[in-house]
Design an enzyme around this catalytic site. Structure first.
Site, PDB file in Angstrom:
ATOM      1  N   ASP A 432       0.845  -1.177   0.000  1.00 24.78           N
ATOM      2  CA  ASP A 432       0.000   0.000   0.000  1.00 24.78           C
ATOM      3  C   ASP A 432       0.888   1.236   0.000  1.00 24.78           C
ATOM      4  OD1 ASP A 432      -2.392   1.403   0.150  1.00 24.78           O
ATOM      5  OD2 ASP A 432      -2.349   1.493   2.326  1.00 24.78           O
ATOM      6  N   LYS A 564      -6.054  32.036  -1.071  1.00 26.01           N
ATOM      7  CA  LYS A 564      -5.377  30.868  -1.647  1.00 26.01           C
ATOM      8  C   LYS A 564      -6.430  29.984  -2.281  1.00 26.01           C
ATOM      9  CE  LYS A 564      -5.218  27.403   2.114  1.00 26.01           C
ATOM     10  NZ  LYS A 564      -5.598  28.049   3.370  1.00 26.01           N
TER      11      LYS A 564
END
Length: 1083
Positions: A432, A564
């Protein structure tokens, strides 16, 4: 149970213009079959169903357990349904479509009210109808059953059979003789004790591992807030939830069931335990995908809510949740036998066949030589007992236990002893990504300011500031990054390193907060200096986040707006750009540079954010009353902003993972990434950790590099494959296997749990020994299927830990590589153990053969054999577990389970035809030496056994005519047997030294194994204790030996050592070419 006032809906669900508008929009966005409109008058839907696209749920991990494809095919043919055709009814009953159907249909199905929730009567009815919210654990073995498995499994079965045969001999002798020797009785009892000791060792290790594992267990959600009985908010146990409940969710909650989102305000969840994505996932009421794993209107049981608030409808509980279904799938997977388990079964089979064949052969020889049939049966049983290495079971179990303990000290918890060696046999690691290869922490990776891309330190060991805070370009960027954020540190973490602190907020803001904290110190104090006047949280429509601050500047009272968001959105709002000390016009040239850098950072697989600011004009936004319309930001978006830079974020690899992957490569182990994350991100991480080597290309990238069509690329030049879940779904099993065979570097992205399971199975079908790692519920089926399942101890879910064989207590891929080395070492050490144990076992067997064929007095007594196997041999045998690896162990290919087995023809040749023959010759030489020095020459001893053991003969003459009584003859026989015993003990000292290595010279390896050195001393001292303790020696049928009588076997021990050094030298010379010495002598 606490109760709260009735909730106020974020917006009306039914009976208003807004609700009808929402349903219509929902229909347009879903690209699926949806209800168009609700009739407020009747309360029943007027069905008008549209089909905008194909409906393909066949690959969904959520549905893969009980899929009805025919139903979907029937539905896809429906154009218009009036008013409720049979297909629509069937579809409406199918709970798999809970994320697709309109909310009012779902509410009707579950007899609930989306505003007021269930009443008590409906709660009881739904609990009976749909079940409780409890995960039913698969049945587990009781401790008694586990103990019996340890007691009766493996080599213990052989020992129990041997014990039964010993008791059989004693019983037959008792029936025919009346006063038999007790040796066989003692042997049977001793073997029973050995079986119980070995079983207890194995059981204790597994019991202890399970206890440690239980300390890791995480609690499933224990409390939930629901709206029931007219919309009253109540706090209840999560187990009391039922399908149809309306739940209130907020940041910090564990999702208590599978929930369909009704209302949400900036609600985000952490799905990393299910999908492997480290980035927070936004949840909204809209259905955005036919796949339940991809849609945004479902939140899954046991995942974390990390931001915002939401109201949801419980659509699945307990074992019907995604987590519950995966748990059920795991319990139905047959993980098969471990490689070492297969090896032990094979070894037992070899020993059994060997014992039986040799026993039958010698039964026939005994009959032909004139022995009574009863004596011949005794010989069969005696040979079969002598064939079984009684001490191997105990030492085998103890070696596994000691290795498991050593691995636990290296953060690798072994749940099952046999899993230790399986990891060493691994030829493929399916790993993983999130939390295993990476830190599972978003981190600032690159910054673009002053027209330069700057690299930020992403290591777990980063300390202190990285950039010049006085630089105007960086100062402008960092000011916006520090102020335009809602993330905060949790309290009482002053002494925790910055990168380890817990943060309230999403992963991206947490990363920026930690970065700024490292740069400036106390960011929260910095924010406090410039109070926030107004803000607009990030949302998917605007794609930006805004906050307005009072900069407390007496000379310039203007408010500062900082923003942002998505880089393409931010750059579109800007008219200037900060470059060093200047603010220059943002012309087309600068926009082209921006696009180039944005693409570059995006190709790294990183999440990129743009930053800008603007001092607000006082005439439009007076500082004392700015009156900023946060609902309609168009009023200030046209002001023209100053672009200050880009920040990209990544979940960086753990610092020691790249080196660990390199070690796997040198060990010829294929490392494959299998993740639920985006292919671009997966590929970038794979390159950063060396899963994809520098300079290697996929077929597509090679075509782009050569500027040729993809189909014209020579397949032999391609050894990298990046395969998405969608591509994998379209592959046949044979196509998948061909990809696995033909590519050395492989990355699977956007994979479902079933696909991870399929990948592991395909590797196993190709003959690989597969280790699969993971920490999430989604990884559990693959962990169970793999030859060795490796779960994460810190961030791993309960289900993944239950289904695994090993648990990494530090969640670090590098620990797996340590485990691989330990596993390879233990396989080597187990082979050495068998070599060592079978050496004297075969020598003892040959002594029985001489007794039967030459009819000499028995060269080695039964008790002496037992004391060697269960006494003097034990400590040196156990010390083999402490033997360190040979220098090249991680440069060898993984063993081929078909050819490189635990017991090979070469090993049997080495033990039966080499070491054991030398030990047998040494024992017989010492045996005949005692007889010869007392007047009995070797030839005189042949055929004398019947007279020698006859009580009636008291005047048997020796080679020189001296007559011997029965008692004197028995004393001499015991002395000779004692000398034979001493010879085999001394030969075993040489043998255990020879067993230190399989390839290296002892002079290279050295004698630094102090456990072995002490074991040898213990072995000799124990032999002396048996021989020279007056009462004990008589009971054990040993006689006093003077020191000179120890010497005859020493030359044979030296010869054995020199021969083995020569054998290993020949092996090393032919190792690379796999020459004759390697093929015939490498055991």
């Amino acid at each position: 149970m606490s109760k709260h006032p009735r909730r106020k809906s974020l917006y009306p669900i039914y009976g208003s213009e807004k609700s009808e508008k929402w349903i219509t929009e929902y229909d347009e966005k879903s690209d699926l079959l949806l209800q168009d409109k609700t009739s407020p008058a009747s309360g029943s839907p007027t069905s008008r169903v549209k089909r905008y696209g194909s409906l393909d749920l066949s690959s969904s991990p959520f549905l893969g357990l009980d899929l009805d494809k025919q139903k979907y095919e029937d539905i896809s043919k429906v154009k218009i349904v009036e008013p409720a055709k049979e297909q629509a009814k069937e579809w409406d009953k199918d709970e798999e479509f809970d994320h697709i159907l309109p909310l009012h249909q779902i509410a009707s199905r579950y007899c609930t009210d989306l505003k007021n929730g269930l009443n008590e009567e409906q709660v009881l009815e739904n609990r009976i109808r749909f079940g409780s919210n409890v995960l039913v654990s698969p049945p587990k073995k009781s401790n008694l059953a586990k103990f019996m498995t340890c007691l009766l499994g493996g080599l213990n079965a052989l020992l129990l059979a041997s014990s039964g045969l010993s008791f059989a001999i004693y019983g037959i002798q008792l029936a025919y003789d009346g006063s038999p020797s007790n040796d066989d009785l003692y042997l049977g009892i001793a073997l029973i004790i050995v079986v119980h000791v070995s079983g207890l060792f194995a059981f204790y290790q597994e019991f202890k591992s399970n206890k440690i594992m239980e300390s890791f267990k995480r609690m499933v959600p224990c409390r939930a807030h629901v709206f029931r009985n007219g919309g009253i908010r109540e706090e209840i146990s999560a187990e009391d939830l039922v399908v149809g409940d309306i739940v209130d969710l907020k940041s910090g909650d564990l999702i208590p069931a599978d929930v369909r989102i009704i209302e949400a305000q900036n609600f985000k969840v952490d799905n990393s335990s299910l999908t492997g994505e480290s980035e927070a996932q936004k949840r909204t009421p809209e259905c955005t995908n036919s796949d339940p794993m991809e849609t945004k209107n479902l939140a899954f049981f046991s995942t974390n809510a990390i931001e915002g608030v939401a109201v949801g409808l419980v659509v699945r509980t307990g074992s019907k949740t995604l987590m519950g279904r995966l748990s059920t799938l795991c319990s139905s997977v047959d993980s098969g036998q471990s490689p070492i388990g297969i090896e032990m079964d094979r070894f037992i089979l070899i020993m059994t066949i060997r014992s039986f064949v040799i026993g039958v052969v010698f039964f026939c020889i005994a009959i032909l030589m004139g022995y009574r049939w009863l004596d011949a049966i005794f010989f069969i049983i005696g040979i079969m007992v002598a064939n079984i290495p009684e001490g191997l079971s105990v030492t085998f179990t103890m070696i596994l236990s000691l290795t498991a303990k050593r691995m636990a000290g290296k953060n690798c918890l072994v749940k099952h002893l046999q899993a230790v060696e399986a990891l060493g046999s691994t030829s493929v690691i399916c790993s993983d990504k999130t939390g295993t290869l990476t830190q599972n922490k978003m981190t600032v990776s690159h910054l673009w300011f002053n027209n330069e891309v700057h690299v930020s330190e992403t290591s777990e060991r980063r300390i202190g500031a990285l950039f010049d805070n006085e630089n105007p370009g960086f100062a402008a960027l960092s000011n916006v990054a520090a102020l335009c954020s809602r993330a905060t540190f949790r309290p009482n973490q002053e002494f925790v390193p910055t990168h380890d602190r817990a943060v309230e907020g999403d992963a991206s803001e947490a990363a920026i907060l930690k970065f700024m904290e490292s740069q400036y110190g106390d960011v929260l104090e910095y924010r406090a200096q410039y109070p926030k006047v107004s803000e607009i949280p990030f949302n998917s429509t605007n794609k930006f986040q805004v906050s307005v601050h009072d900069m407390k500047n007496a000379q310039d009272p203007r408010l500062l707006l900082v923003m942002k968001g998505a880089p393409e959105k931010i750059i579109s709002l800007c008219t200037t750009i900060q470059v060093n000390h200047e603010e220059v016009e943002l012309d087309d040239a600068w926009k082209a540079k921006f696009e180039e850098v944005y693409a570059q950072l995006g190709n790294y697989g990183e999440r990129v954010l743009g930053f800008c600011d603007r001092l607000l004009p006082t005439e439009d936004f007076p500082p004392d009353n700015p009156n900023i319309d946060t609902e309609h930001p168009e009023g200030f978006l046209s002001l023209g902003f100053r672009f200050v830079g880009l920040i990209s974020l990544v979940d960086p690899p753990k610092y020691n993972v790249p080196d660990a992957v390199r070690r796997c490569r040198s060990a010829k182990i294929k490392v494959v990434m299998v993740t639920g994350d985006h292919p671009l991100t997966a590929a970038a991480v794979a390159r950063s950790v060396n899963i994809i080597s520098e300079g290697n290309h996929t077929r597509e990238s090679l075509a782009a590099l050569k500027n040729i069509p993809v189909e014209d690329v020579d397949p032999s030049e391609v050894n990298v494959a990046i395969i998405s879940g969608t591509s994998l779904k379209s592959m046949t099993p044979e196509e998948l296997k061909e990809v696995l065979r033909s590519h050395e570097e492989i990355v699977f992205a956007r994979t479902s749990p079933e696909q991870k399971f399929t990948i592991v199975s395909a590797f196993q079908d190709l003959g690989y020994i597969v280790a699969a790692t993971g920490d999430g519920v989604n990884d559990s089926p693959a962990l169970k299927k793999a030859d060795i399942g490796v779960a994460m101890g810190i961030c791993g879910t309960e289900v993944s830990k239950e289904t695994s064989d090993l648990i990494l207590m530090d969640d670090n891929f590098a620990t797996i590589v340590t485990g691989v080395e330990e596993g390879r070492l233990i396989f080597d050490n187990l082979k050495k153990l068998i070599q060592y144990t079978l050496g004297d076992n075969c020598a003892e067997l040959y002594c029985v053969w001489v007794f039967i064929i030459l009819r000499v007095p028995l060269p080695l007594g039964t008790i002496a054999m037992l004391l060697i196997m269960l006494g003097t041999d034990v400590m040196p045998a156990i010390s083999i577990a402490h033997e360190t690896a040979e220098a090249d162990i991680m440069k060898l290919k993984p063993r081929d389970p078909k050819t490189q087995t635990l017991v090979t023809p070469q090993l049997l040749s080495y033990t039966y035809g080499q070491t054991s023959v030398m030990e047998f010759v040494a024992g017989m030489f010492s045996y005949f030496y005692i007889f010869a020095t007392n007047g009995w020459l070797p030839l005189e001893m042949v055929g004398i056994e019947q007279k020698w053991d006859s009580v009636a003969i008291n005047d048997l003459p020796d080679s020189y005519g001296q007559e011997w009584s029965y008692a004197a003859r028995q004393d001499l026989k015991i002395t000779a047997q004692t000398a034979s015993f001493v010879a085999i003990v001394l030969m075993q000292v040489a043998n255990v030294v020879c067993c230190k290595t399989r390839r290296m010279s002892i002079f290279q390896k050295g004698l630094d194994n102090m456990n072995m050195n002490l074991g040898v001393v213990f072995e000799i001292m124990l032999a002396c204790f048996f021989i020279y303790t007056p009462v004990l020696s008589h009971g054990l049928k040993f006689a006093y030996l003077n020191p000179l009588e120890w010497l005859p076997s020493i030359p044979f021990a030296i010869l054995l050592f020199l021969y083995d050094e020569l054998r290993r030298w020949a092996i090393r010379k032919s190792f690379d070419e796999k020459g004759w010495a390697y093929q015939e002598l490498y055991s």
